[in-house]
Write an enzyme that holds these catalytic residues in place. Structure first.
Site, PDB file in Angstrom:
ATOM      1  N   CYS A  69       0.714  -1.052  -0.037  1.00 34.52           N
ATOM      2  CA  CYS A  69      -0.027   0.084   0.199  1.00 34.52           C
ATOM      3  C   CYS A  69       0.725   1.118  -0.358  1.00 34.52           C
ATOM      4  CB  CYS A  69      -0.816  -0.041   0.805  1.00 34.52           C
ATOM      5  SG  CYS A  69      -1.992  -1.223   1.039  1.00 34.52           S
TER       6      CYS A  69
ATOM      7  N   ARG B  71       2.826   1.682  -7.346  1.00 34.50           N
ATOM      8  CA  ARG B  71       2.537   0.205  -6.607  1.00 34.50           C
ATOM      9  C   ARG B  71       1.798  -0.416  -6.512  1.00 34.50           C
ATOM     10  NH1 ARG B  71       6.558   0.798  -1.533  1.00 34.50           N
ATOM     11  NH2 ARG B  71       4.926  -0.008  -0.051  1.00 34.50           N
TER      12      ARG B  71
ATOM     13  N   TRP C 262      -4.301  -1.675  -1.175  1.00 32.73           N
ATOM     14  CA  TRP C 262      -4.080  -3.587  -1.614  1.00 32.73           C
ATOM     15  C   TRP C 262      -4.701  -4.163  -1.115  1.00 32.73           C
ATOM     16  CZ3 TRP C 262      -2.704  -4.916  -6.791  1.00 32.73           C
ATOM     17  CH2 TRP C 262      -2.399  -6.926  -6.685  1.00 32.73           C
TER      18      TRP C 262
ATOM     19  N   ASN D 243      -0.388  -0.544   6.076  1.00 23.29           N
ATOM     20  CA  ASN D 243       0.663  -1.860   4.948  1.00 23.29           C
ATOM     21  C   ASN D 243       0.375  -2.864   5.522  1.00 23.29           C
ATOM     22  OD1 ASN D 243       1.436  -2.569   2.861  1.00 23.29           O
ATOM     23  ND2 ASN D 243       3.218  -0.638   2.500  1.00 23.29           N
ATOM     24  N   GLY D 244       0.233  -4.154   5.242  1.00 25.31           N
ATOM     25  CA  GLY D 244       0.730  -5.127   5.972  1.00 25.31           C
ATOM     26  C   GLY D 244      -0.605  -6.192   6.461  1.00 25.31           C
TER      27      GLY D 244
ATOM     28  N   GLU E  11       9.433 -22.499 -16.895  1.00 30.29           N
ATOM     29  CA  GLU E  11       8.974 -20.986 -16.994  1.00 30.29           C
ATOM     30  C   GLU E  11      10.674 -20.377 -17.189  1.00 30.29           C
ATOM     31  OE1 GLU E  11       8.202 -17.601 -15.293  1.00 30.29           O
ATOM     32  OE2 GLU E  11       7.123 -19.157 -15.910  1.00 30.29           O
TER      33      GLU E  11
ATOM     34  N   LYS F  92      10.071 -16.501 -19.354  1.00 25.78           N
ATOM     35  CA  LYS F  92      10.923 -15.194 -19.223  1.00 25.78           C
ATOM     36  C   LYS F  92      11.848 -15.481 -20.510  1.00 25.78           C
ATOM     37  CE  LYS F  92       8.738 -14.389 -15.460  1.00 25.78           C
ATOM     38  NZ  LYS F  92       7.725 -15.124 -16.647  1.00 25.78           N
TER      39      LYS F  92
ATOM     40  N   GLU G 282       9.990 -13.808 -23.724  1.00 28.01           N
ATOM     41  CA  GLU G 282       9.399 -12.617 -22.601  1.00 28.01           C
ATOM     42  C   GLU G 282       9.807 -10.945 -23.226  1.00 28.01           C
ATOM     43  OE1 GLU G 282       5.494 -13.837 -19.916  1.00 28.01           O
ATOM     44  OE2 GLU G 282       7.739 -13.717 -19.434  1.00 28.01           O
TER      45      GLU G 282
ATOM     46  N   HIS H  69      14.952 -37.337 -28.390  1.00 25.69           N
ATOM     47  CA  HIS H  69      13.818 -37.233 -29.272  1.00 25.69           C
ATOM     48  C   HIS H  69      13.250 -36.175 -30.067  1.00 25.69           C
ATOM     49  CE1 HIS H  69      12.857 -40.854 -27.228  1.00 25.69           C
ATOM     50  NE2 HIS H  69      12.466 -40.475 -26.485  1.00 25.69           N
TER      51      HIS H  69
ATOM     52  N   LYS I 137       0.365  -7.305 -19.415  1.00 24.41           N
ATOM     53  CA  LYS I 137      -0.081  -7.758 -17.603  1.00 24.41           C
ATOM     54  C   LYS I 137      -1.347  -8.496 -17.453  1.00 24.41           C
ATOM     55  CE  LYS I 137       1.676  -8.315 -13.471  1.00 24.41           C
ATOM     56  NZ  LYS I 137       3.407  -9.086 -14.106  1.00 24.41           N
TER      57      LYS I 137
END
Length: 606
Positions: free
Chosen positions: A2, A27, A73, A99-100, A479, A483, A486, A502, A601
């Protein structure tokens, strides 16, 4: 994640607070609000963006030289006007922003309800305001000190009292908080950009600091209210650099946030030698009746689900599949009321994943959401939701959310195994000990980032890259390849190492690079044999291995070592060097890392 801003001085507080919030918009947030202490204590807040807050403020004539502001958030309670910060105490004499996450808020809330308190919101933060009021006897600082001694979790707090108009109090524990020192005015904020236009003199508060902020002084105390000193830093960053915390790109900043994300993802779920995922209150008879498990997701989230597939079969002994949502939704999967479906999505709004969720529910399956965004469509529609608590990601390519997804999926599977008697107390304690090492291990890897950067400098012109591994290492290979595609625009493929013969071996040349992930202990020798096959065709190999794997140095051109950890937790930290490899490759090529071409996104259309 936050945004917190606080101001006291001779100027009108409101414009400064709104400006500070705007400088923290990067943020991510879902609601915003301000509290101004003038002739009275006024709070204005709303779901939505800061422009929505500004619209609501029109005509209010809020005046005062002291105030706090917040962009939220959501972690507890859906994003709406009521759950937005700031939050009042019961009498509305005290107001708090936070925040938290407060881990024990439910216990505290039940205690306060027994005393006759009535709560207005679904948040954990409101409990803090009520608790401070319980201890308030004319001294806000002492009331805050007593209240935080009862809190478990992470928090950065700013608190105003209607009765004390010459100061406000702030606290930091495990959530970022800084102070800005001006002339005749002082500030606090969750990050430096909020205060840079007003002062370059910054104090980075440390865990346990209790801060009393007046217009002409900022006093820092420890938990016993002994005065302590903190270094004042002269910050010469521009606003853009400050938003990125001094990092060149948001993606790199978010990779470096992963140790903290690891802690937040397990907060309240790993403690006292136990794994507890309290969100999952499934009936044990139902869990024992489950005869198949699906993971439905897209992109990076699908790769996290692939890790889950392996772990479900190992620890629950149930057949499991990881499914690309865009394929899953267009066939007729065999699903019934004995099927458990994990729906994995950072945003909770991914169109194909949502369609897969709805298909599963139509077929009477039970569903678990592994989601980052509170109140998102997935979070609302699943039977149970487990939030990954990664905070907002700004870079398009997901990094810290993947780490949190894998960690939360792992915790969830182990917890379900415990519920049905397939994880005993000894192994539960062993896992807890290993989970608690992960933050430090992640920091060790990041401390050695230059090894990856140096390797990239010798391979930056490569155009063909293969990522290979077996079992969990194969999931990581997918993954790692994603990356690189991307953000560096390098053709990359992830393969099970045993599949090289193969087909893919035909593409190995001296101009190709193979990244061999070799951390899964039962199959180390098998993957080493595959590395030898690549070397025999003239290919170059970078291996990622645990420190106890000495033999791999004899076959790979270069080795990046990660700390020794239980095999089944290795993906949480082993992905970090793969992310760094992609990042440094893209940076060496001068690309727009945070906004890769053709990508978004959150994919909210097919």
């Amino acid at each position: 994640m936050c945004g917190i801003v606080g101001y006291i001085g001779d100027k009108d507080a409101l414009p400064i607070l709104i400006d500070g919030l705007k400088r923290l918009e990067y943020r991510g947030y879902d609601s915003a609000g301000v509290a101004i202490l003038g002739d009275d204590l006024h709070v204005v807040k709303t779901a939505g963006r800061i422009k929505d807050l500004e619209e609501r403020l029109k005509g209010t004539e809020l005046k005062g030289h002291l105030g706090i502001a917040h962009t939220r958030w959501a972690t507890h309670g859906i994003p709406n006007d009521v759950n937005a910060h700031p939050h009042f105490s019961e009498s509305k004499n005290i107001v708090v922003i936070h925040n938290g996450i407060i881990e024990n808020y439910l216990e505290l809330k039940k205690m306060l309800i027994k005393e006759g308190k009535t709560f207005r919101t679904e948040t954990d933060t409101e409990v803090i305001a009520y608790l401070i009021e319980e201890f308030y006897e004319g001294d806000l600082l002492k009331a805050v000190q007593k209240a935080i001694s009862m809190l478990e979790g992470s928090y950065a707090l700013a608190i105003l009292s209607k009765e004390e108009k010459d100061h406000f109090v702030a606290v930091r524990k495990d959530s970022p908080l800084v102070g800005g020192l001006g002339k005749g005015e002082n500030f606090i904020a969750s990050d430096i950009p909020a205060v840079l236009p007003y002062t370059k003199d910054i104090v980075i508060f440390e865990n346990g600091d209790i801060v009393d902020v007046f217009k002409d002084k900022t006093i820092i105390y420890d938990k016993n209210l002994n005065i302590i000193e903190r270094t004042v830093h002269k910050i010469d960053w521009d606003i853009s650099d400050a938003q990125k915390g001094g990092f060149k790109h948001f993606m790199l900043k978010e990779i470096f946030e992963e140790p903290d994300v690891i802690v937040e993802a397990m907060r309240g779920r790993v403690k006292n030698g136990k794994i507890e995922v309290s969100e999952l209150d499934f009936d044990k008879d139902y869990l024992k009746s489950v005869n198949q498990v699906y993971f439905v997701a897209c992109g990076t989230a699908y790769h996290a689900g692939l890790v889950g597939k392996y772990l479900v079969e190992k620890y629950l002994g149930i057949p499991s599949q990881a499914e690309v949502a865009s394929e899953f939704r267009y066939r007729n999967p065999v699903i019934d009321e004995r099927t458990l479906v994990f729906v994995v999505s950072q945003s909770g709004e991914t169109a194909d994943t949502l369609a897969g969720l709805r298909l599963a529910k139509e077929k009477k399956a039970k569903t678990i959401g592994i989601v980052n965004v509170v109140g998102s469509s997935v979070a609302r529609e699943v039977d149970k939701v487990v939030y990954i608590q990664a905070g907002p990601e700004i870079a398009v390519a997901s990094t810290k959310a993947y780490v949190a997804q894998v960690e939360v999926i792992t915790l969830t599977i182990l917890y379900l195994a415990k519920l049905i008697g397939k994880l005993d107390e000894y192994n539960e304690k062993l896992f807890v000990e290993e989970f608690q090492k992960l933050e430090g291990f992640a920091r060790e890897i990041l401390d050695n980032k230059e090894e990856i950067a140096t390797f990239v400098s010798t391979t930056k012109n490569i155009e063909e890259t293969f990522f290979i591994g077996r079992n969990l290492d194969f999931a990581l290979s997918l993954e790692g390849a994603l990356k690189l595609k991307e953000i560096a625009y390098v053709h990359a493929e992830g393969y099970p190492a045993g599949e090289l013969k193969h087909g893919p071996l035909a593409l190995i040349t001296p101009n190709s690079l193979t990244i061999a992930v070799n951390t899964y202990s039962p199959l180390l020798d098998k993957t080493i044999s595959n590395i030898k096959e690549v070397k025999a065709r003239g290919g170059k190999v970078l291996a990622v291995a645990k420190r106890n794997n000495e033999r791999i140095k004899d076959v790979a051109d270069s080795v990046f070592y990660v700390p020794n950890v239980l095999d089944d937790l290795t993906p949480i930290i082993t992905v970090i060097p793969l992310q760094l490899f992609a990042y440094y490759m893209a940076d060496a090529r001068g690309l727009d890392i945070d906004k890769p071409r053709n990508l978004a996104k959150s994919v909210t259309v097919e």
